[in-house]
Design a protein around this motif. Structure first.
Motif, PDB file in Angstrom:
ATOM      1  N   LEU A  78       1.991   4.896  -7.404  1.00  9.54           N
ATOM      2  CA  LEU A  78       1.305   5.675  -6.366  1.00  9.54           C
ATOM      3  C   LEU A  78       0.262   6.623  -6.941  1.00  9.54           C
ATOM      4  N   ILE A  79       0.512   7.153  -8.130  1.00 12.88           N
ATOM      5  CA  ILE A  79      -0.418   8.135  -8.696  1.00 12.88           C
ATOM      6  C   ILE A  79      -1.248   7.547  -9.843  1.00 12.88           C
ATOM      7  N   ALA A  80      -0.835   6.385 -10.343  1.00  9.96           N
ATOM      8  CA  ALA A  80      -1.555   5.763 -11.470  1.00  9.96           C
ATOM      9  C   ALA A  80      -1.559   4.245 -11.284  1.00  9.96           C
ATOM     10  N   PRO A  81      -2.363   3.776 -10.314  1.00 12.50           N
ATOM     11  CA  PRO A  81      -2.303   2.353  -9.949  1.00 12.50           C
ATOM     12  C   PRO A  81      -2.746   1.397 -11.050  1.00 12.50           C
ATOM     13  N   ASN A  82      -3.428   1.925 -12.077  1.00 19.11           N
ATOM     14  CA  ASN A  82      -3.855   1.032 -13.179  1.00 19.11           C
ATOM     15  C   ASN A  82      -2.946   1.113 -14.397  1.00 19.11           C
ATOM     16  N   ALA A  83      -1.844   1.825 -14.266  1.00 19.86           N
ATOM     17  CA  ALA A  83      -0.956   2.006 -15.422  1.00 19.86           C
ATOM     18  C   ALA A  83      -0.370   0.671 -15.877  1.00 19.86           C
ATOM     19  N   VAL A 104       6.028  -0.845   1.589  1.00 20.74           N
ATOM     20  CA  VAL A 104       6.817   0.160   2.299  1.00 20.74           C
ATOM     21  C   VAL A 104       7.566   1.004   1.273  1.00 20.74           C
ATOM     22  N   LEU A 105       7.575   2.313   1.492  1.00 24.08           N
ATOM     23  CA  LEU A 105       8.225   3.232   0.551  1.00 24.08           C
ATOM     24  C   LEU A 105       9.436   3.863   1.234  1.00 24.08           C
ATOM     25  N   TYR A 106      10.609   3.588   0.742  1.00 22.17           N
ATOM     26  CA  TYR A 106      11.852   4.147   1.309  1.00 22.17           C
ATOM     27  C   TYR A 106      12.348   5.280   0.430  1.00 22.17           C
ATOM     28  N   GLY A 107      12.442   6.473   1.008  1.00 24.86           N
ATOM     29  CA  GLY A 107      13.015   7.598   0.264  1.00 24.86           C
ATOM     30  C   GLY A 107      12.161   8.039  -0.910  1.00 24.86           C
ATOM     31  N   VAL A 108      10.864   7.726  -0.862  1.00 26.55           N
ATOM     32  CA  VAL A 108       9.965   8.042  -1.978  1.00 26.55           C
ATOM     33  C   VAL A 108       9.102   9.256  -1.656  1.00 26.55           C
ATOM     34  N   ILE A 109       8.693   9.382  -0.383  1.00 23.25           N
ATOM     35  CA  ILE A 109       7.751  10.429   0.024  1.00 23.25           C
ATOM     36  C   ILE A 109       8.441  11.404   0.982  1.00 23.25           C
ATOM     37  N   ARG A 110       8.223  12.684   0.736  1.00 20.82           N
ATOM     38  CA  ARG A 110       8.687  13.716   1.672  1.00 20.82           C
ATOM     39  C   ARG A 110       7.615  13.877   2.742  1.00 20.82           C
ATOM     40  N   LEU A 144      -0.321  10.620   5.480  1.00 22.36           N
ATOM     41  CA  LEU A 144      -0.470  11.429   4.269  1.00 22.36           C
ATOM     42  C   LEU A 144      -1.633  10.843   3.468  1.00 22.36           C
ATOM     43  N   THR A 145      -2.683  11.660   3.277  1.00 22.69           N
ATOM     44  CA  THR A 145      -3.865  11.152   2.569  1.00 22.69           C
ATOM     45  C   THR A 145      -4.163  11.956   1.302  1.00 22.69           C
ATOM     46  N   GLU A 146      -3.612  13.179   1.232  1.00 25.07           N
ATOM     47  CA  GLU A 146      -3.930  14.044   0.097  1.00 25.07           C
ATOM     48  C   GLU A 146      -2.663  14.476  -0.627  1.00 25.07           C
ATOM     49  N   ASP A 147      -2.820  14.808  -1.881  1.00 27.27           N
ATOM     50  CA  ASP A 147      -1.715  15.326  -2.697  1.00 27.27           C
ATOM     51  C   ASP A 147      -0.459  14.467  -2.569  1.00 27.27           C
ATOM     52  N   ILE A 148      -0.649  13.175  -2.789  1.00 23.02           N
ATOM     53  CA  ILE A 148       0.500  12.269  -2.740  1.00 23.02           C
ATOM     54  C   ILE A 148       1.508  12.652  -3.829  1.00 23.02           C
ATOM     55  N   ALA A 149       0.998  12.999  -5.004  1.00 25.36           N
ATOM     56  CA  ALA A 149       1.899  13.367  -6.114  1.00 25.36           C
ATOM     57  C   ALA A 149       2.838  14.498  -5.693  1.00 25.36           C
ATOM     58  N   GLY A 150       2.294  15.466  -4.953  1.00 25.89           N
ATOM     59  CA  GLY A 150       3.082  16.624  -4.544  1.00 25.89           C
ATOM     60  C   GLY A 150       4.142  16.304  -3.499  1.00 25.89           C
ATOM     61  N   HIS A 151       4.081  15.120  -2.907  1.00 27.75           N
ATOM     62  CA  HIS A 151       5.068  14.744  -1.882  1.00 27.75           C
ATOM     63  C   HIS A 151       6.041  13.676  -2.361  1.00 27.75           C
ATOM     64  N   ILE A 152       5.948  13.318  -3.640  1.00 30.00           N
ATOM     65  CA  ILE A 152       6.890  12.323  -4.164  1.00 30.00           C
ATOM     66  C   ILE A 152       8.243  12.991  -4.386  1.00 30.00           C
TER      67      ILE A 152
END
Ligand code: CTP
Ligand code: ZN
Length: 153
Positions: A78-83, A104-110, A144-152
């Motif tokens: 989610l935060i590093a798609p080219n990793a 689909v993300l289950y239990g991944v995002i707040r 959710l479009t911004e600060d995805i890292a902060g909601h993981i």
């Protein structure tokens, strides 16, 4: 390994995982996803904003004696798609895989919506669909479009 004034290199590892081609600036979010803090005991090397042919700049995280599970790799995607996730065994690259963002993300995002049922005491695990418009909460329709890292989670 050779090095010169133009290339910065961190040591190869014997066994463990090298997360390479991390989006520049995201290495510390990768560590957070992996639960690595200043008080944990992993043998760790981190390089940030190093030159990378493909992307210009990248971050790298090397963790000795640890392999990652799917839940961790999906969050990193989610935060590093080219990793790339390189499994190292006895100094050799035993396996190399790209990461893939699940549909689909289950239990991944707040969910950022305080009124969402997933933020109450109900035993409901969050569910987000990955769409072109952002991550979409199935329960409250929030995008959710911004600060995805902060909601993981
Ligand atoms: N690596 C390491 N320790 C080892 C072997 C490899 O830290 N014993 C690191 C390399 O420094 C590199 C990553 O693991 O960051 C992948 O290694 P390799 O596939 O050999 O490098 P590249 O061919 O450059 O990888 P790519 O094609 O994915 O860019
Ligand atoms: Zn919601």
């Amino acid at each position: 390994m050779t090095g010169n004034r133009r290339t910065l290199q961190i040591s190869p590892i014997r066994n463990g995982t090298v997360i390479d081609h991390i989006t520049a600036g995201e290495a510390f979010n990768v560590l957070r996803i992996l639960g690595i803090t200043g008080t944990t005991h992993e043998i760790l090397s981190i390089a940030t904003n190093v030159a990378s042919g493909k992307a210009g700049k990248k971050d790298i995280v090397k963790i000795e004696n640890r392999e990652l599970c799917k839940e961790e790799v999906d969050r990193i995607a989610l935060i590093a798609p080219n990793a790339t996730i390189n499994i190292i065994r006895d100094y050799l690259v035993f396996d190399k895989k790209g990461v893939e963002i699940p549909d689909v993300l289950y239990g991944v995002i707040r969910c950022p919506n305080p009124g969402c049922i997933t933020n109450t005491n109900e035993p409901v695990r969050s569910r987000f669909e990955v769409t072109a418009k952002g991550l979409h909460c199935t329960y409250c329709e929030w995008y959710l479009t911004e600060d995805i890292a902060g909601h993981i989670i």
